[in-house]
Design an enzyme around this catalytic site. Structure first.
Site, mmCIF file in Angstrom:
data_model
loop_
_atom_site.group_PDB
_atom_site.id
_atom_site.type_symbol
_atom_site.label_atom_id
_atom_site.label_comp_id
_atom_site.label_asym_id
_atom_site.label_seq_id
_atom_site.Cartn_x
_atom_site.Cartn_y
_atom_site.Cartn_z
ATOM 1 N N CYS A 82 0.832 -1.196 0.000
ATOM 2 C CA CYS A 82 0.000 0.000 0.000
ATOM 3 C C CYS A 82 0.870 1.251 0.000
ATOM 4 O O CYS A 82 1.987 1.254 0.515
ATOM 5 C CB CYS A 82 -0.894 -0.033 1.244
ATOM 6 S SG CYS A 82 -1.923 1.418 1.474
ATOM 7 N N SER A 102 0.516 3.706 1.824
ATOM 8 C CA SER A 102 0.778 4.078 3.211
ATOM 9 C C SER A 102 2.103 3.486 3.689
ATOM 10 O O SER A 102 2.831 4.116 4.471
ATOM 11 C CB SER A 102 -0.358 3.595 4.115
ATOM 12 O OG SER A 102 -1.583 4.181 3.741
ATOM 13 N N HIS A 119 4.974 5.803 2.781
ATOM 14 C CA HIS A 119 5.163 6.982 3.627
ATOM 15 C C HIS A 119 6.052 6.680 4.834
ATOM 16 O O HIS A 119 6.793 7.550 5.303
ATOM 17 C CB HIS A 119 3.809 7.502 4.104
ATOM 18 C CG HIS A 119 2.939 8.025 3.004
ATOM 19 N ND1 HIS A 119 3.409 8.857 2.022
ATOM 20 C CD2 HIS A 119 1.617 7.840 2.738
ATOM 21 C CE1 HIS A 119 2.427 9.165 1.194
ATOM 22 N NE2 HIS A 119 1.332 8.557 1.603
ATOM 23 N N HIS A 146 0.479 -4.026 6.124
ATOM 24 C CA HIS A 146 -0.749 -3.966 6.938
ATOM 25 C C HIS A 146 -1.992 -4.413 6.172
ATOM 26 O O HIS A 146 -3.091 -4.325 6.707
ATOM 27 C CB HIS A 146 -0.961 -2.529 7.432
ATOM 28 C CG HIS A 146 -1.125 -1.537 6.321
ATOM 29 N ND1 HIS A 146 -0.066 -0.992 5.645
ATOM 30 C CD2 HIS A 146 -2.238 -1.018 5.773
ATOM 31 C CE1 HIS A 146 -0.513 -0.176 4.712
ATOM 32 N NE2 HIS A 146 -1.831 -0.177 4.765
ATOM 33 N N CYS A 187 -7.400 -2.854 3.578
ATOM 34 C CA CYS A 187 -6.980 -1.455 3.666
ATOM 35 C C CYS A 187 -7.512 -0.646 2.485
ATOM 36 O O CYS A 187 -8.419 0.149 2.628
ATOM 37 C CB CYS A 187 -5.462 -1.324 3.758
ATOM 38 S SG CYS A 187 -4.921 0.402 3.856
#
Length: 366
Positions: free
Chosen positions: A38, A40, A43, A59, A165
């Site tokens: 992902c 995310s 980041h 995740h 997610c």
């Protein structure tokens, strides 16, 4: 077990042999089968968002329960499960008022081991910090039972993982946070995995026009598969004006799925009066969004956030799987590539480079 360990920001992940503890009270050990990569994760990998190191990222995962600890009632050994980074306690104000998705932001210690307990993850004598209650770039995860939802065992694992997610964030924001009405108009800024899911959710919700906005023509082509009816590339002119021209004044709902100040502000400015803009992208710490204050009063436009699609995941996940079985939720089209554990660093770089053909890359375990 093997895991991809982050030891230094913006450096290749280290594939290492890692130890994992036995399940304690309310803990579940899961053998993972598929993990989505992902944005995310990017980041945290590149250091834009801080996290204690060393850690194991990841995740968005699905697998099979191997072992449960005492007091576990939600799942049992052999269950196929999807994980989520936003567990719930079930007793706090947020849970009791139907806002389970924010429980983890105020009750984080409930879902982790105490500092004086043995760590869940370690390499030799070194503790590894668990990432977002999960750490899924590994062959196994040890998690609180309220991070898991049992699913239909017939559901393909690589597509099931995406629900945990990207899909729930996009679709859930449409259904729960914005509550898009049939016949309304929608703009989605950013057509990565989350944005495509928001487009798909808006189509399921019955939006009459769904405007996909992205700098990549390849991603705009992908958006058509998910239900987009109109396409805006900011390279061809101001996206706010393009949206207003297409809709005769602006959209009823907009969704920002990138995490930038500029696009967040644009998503608000492309609304019509009483429109609702929902920020889904991860705005970096310290960045403020500015909108004309007078518009909030005079036009009643609204700007809101949504974490993990404002989910009720043990209700939402089975419903999303049913929509997939019906051919209405296009999870097959989300999977861009299937890779091994050693391909994660390259997958993260693909997302950072914003390659137009990438929606979701999925790590597959045998």
């Amino acid at each position: 077990m093997k895991a991809a360990v982050l030891r230094e920001p913006n450096k290749p992940l280290s594939i290492e042999e890692v130890s994992i503890s036995k399940p304690g009270p309310r803990e579940v050990l899961v053998r993972l089968k598929a993990v989505g990569v992902c944005h995310s994760d990017v980041h945290f990998w590149d250091g834009a968002f801080p996290h204690e190191l060393p850690t194991i990222l990841g995740h968005e995962s699905a697998g099979v329960v191997e072992q449960v600890g005492s007091m576990v009632s939600a799942v049992k050994s052999g269950d196929h499960v999807v994980s989520i980074l936003s567990p719930f306690c079930g007793t706090c104000e947020h849970c009791l008022t139907g806002h389970m998705s924010v429980c983890h932001t105020v009750n984080r210690p409930l879902f982790q081991r105490a500092d004086d307990d043995a760590p869940r993850l370690y390499a030799g004598k070194e503790k590894l910090n668990q990432f977002l209650n999960l750490s899924s770039f590994a062959e196994q995860i040890l998690v609180h039972e309220n991070t898991l939802c049992a699913i239909d065992p017939e559901m393909p694992m690589d597509r099931a993982a995406l629900i945990g997610c990207g899909v729930i964030t996009g679709v859930g924001s449409v259904f729960h946070a914005a509550q898009v009405e049939p016949g309304s108009t929608v703009a989605v800024v950013g057509c990565g995995g989350v944005g495509l899911s928001a487009i798909n959710g808006a189509a399921i919700a019955g939006a009459s026009r769904i405007i996909a906005i992205d700098l990549s023509d390849d991603k705009l082509k992908m958006a058509k598969k998910f239900g987009a009816t109109d396409f805006v590339n900011p390279k061809n002119g101001d996206p706010i004006e393009q949206v207003k021209e297409l809709t005769g004044g602006g959209v009823h709902y907009s969704f920002e799925c990138i995490g930038l100040k500029q696009t967040a502000e644009q998503s608000y400015l492309m609304l019509r009066p009483r429109g609702v803009s929902t920020i889904i992208g991860m705005i970096p710490p310290g960045v403020n969004i500015e909108v004309p204050g007078i518009e909030l009063l005079v036009t009643e436009k609204r700007l809101q956030g949504a974490v993990m699609g404002s989910n009720r995941f043990r209700v939402d996940f089975p419903r999303l799987i049913e929509l997939y079985k019906q051919g209405r939720l296009h999870l097959d089209d989300l999977v861009s590539d299937r890779i091994g554990l050693d391909g994660i660093t390259g997958a993260l770089q693909n997302l950072k480079d914003n390659k137009g053909t990438v929606a979701r890359q999925v790590v597959m375990f045998d």
